[in-house]
Design an enzyme around this catalytic site. Structure first.
Site, PDB file in Angstrom:
ATOM      1  N   SER A  87       0.842  -1.194   0.000  1.00  0.00           N
ATOM      2  CA  SER A  87       0.000   0.000   0.000  1.00  0.00           C
ATOM      3  C   SER A  87       0.874   1.239   0.000  1.00  0.00           C
ATOM      4  CB  SER A  87      -0.930   0.012   1.221  1.00  0.00           C
ATOM      5  OG  SER A  87      -1.860   1.077   1.142  1.00  0.00           O
ATOM      6  N   ASP A  88       0.367   2.288  -0.609  1.00  0.00           N
ATOM      7  CA  ASP A  88       1.095   3.555  -0.618  1.00  0.00           C
ATOM      8  C   ASP A  88       0.084   4.697  -0.663  1.00  0.00           C
ATOM      9  OD1 ASP A  88       3.951   4.742  -0.976  1.00  0.00           O
ATOM     10  OD2 ASP A  88       2.720   5.864  -2.389  1.00  0.00           O
ATOM     11  N   GLN A  89       0.468   5.814  -0.065  1.00  0.00           N
ATOM     12  CA  GLN A  89      -0.434   6.967  -0.020  1.00  0.00           C
ATOM     13  C   GLN A  89       0.279   8.234  -0.479  1.00  0.00           C
ATOM     14  OE1 GLN A  89      -1.941   8.936   3.784  1.00  0.00           O
ATOM     15  NE2 GLN A  89      -3.752   7.786   3.158  1.00  0.00           N
TER      16      GLN A  89
END
Length: 210
Positions: A72-74
């Protein structure tokens, strides 16, 4: 006899994602992916988040054949400009000053890599969940005080909505309330179901801990 649960790995060093995933009561491991998280020149924020989520999951999957791996990455954006993790107090204050009274888009990308798939092109499920956050128009003194109390220097956008940061936010709009914290659990549970990972009955029958 029921088949054992597949090995599940969270490909992240984030304590926030680890806490979120633990809410599902599914046994999992944590491995930090070794990748370069620099955005490419001319890359859109959404493309950056999706690419990095995929690269994180794939990097860990190479070390754990046959496992289900979560990446996951934001990326936070204002007027199309990426807003990263501030790293220190001064950068965090500048971020909040820029965002006060404004609507910021948080792109939270999620990838589930299924190492049981024989073909790499069919191994990944990937999705971007957008969250629209409106910040309160607060004076510098309040922003400074907030930062000194919470010290959210490892959070994109310098605000932790699960903590005191909620007090500097005016509105949060999203289809997934956990996306802003860093791991969209509604999207993730859909991916895990498609990967045939059981949540309730099978685990109870098998005597595995909920």
């Amino acid at each position: 006899m029921l088949p054992p649960l597949p090995r599940l790995i969270l490909g992240s060093s984030s304590k926030y994602r680890k806490e979120l995933l633990s809410r599902l009561h599914i046994p999992f491991e944590v491995m930090a992916p070794a990748i370069d998280e620099t955005a490419f020149a001319g890359e859109t924020p959404e493309a950056t988040a999706l690419r990095l989520a995929l690269e994180k999951a794939r990097a860990v999957a190479l070390l754990a054949p046959g496992a289900l791996v979560i990446g996951s990455d934001q990326v936070a954006t204002l007027d199309g400009e990426q807003i990263g993790k501030p790293g220190d107090h001064e950068n965090a204050l500048r971020q909040l000053q820029k965002m006060r009274g404004r609507r910021v888009i948080f792109h939270t990308a999620l990838c589930l890599w299924d190492g049981r798939e024989a073909q790499p092109e069919t191994a990944a499920q990937i999705e971007n969940v957008q969250t629209f956050v409106t910040f309160r128009d607060l004076p510098d003194a309040e922003l400074d005080a907030y930062l000194r109390i919470e010290q959210p220097y490892d959070c994109a956008g310098s605000a932790k909505n699960e903590g005191l940061g909620i007090a500097i936010l005016e509105k949060i709009e999203s289809s997934d309330p956990t996306a802003l914290t860093g791991l969209p659990l509604i999207a993730l549970t859909s991916m895990l179901r498609r990967a045939a990972l059981p949540f309730f009955t099978n685990k109870i029958i098998a005597g595995q801990s909920l």
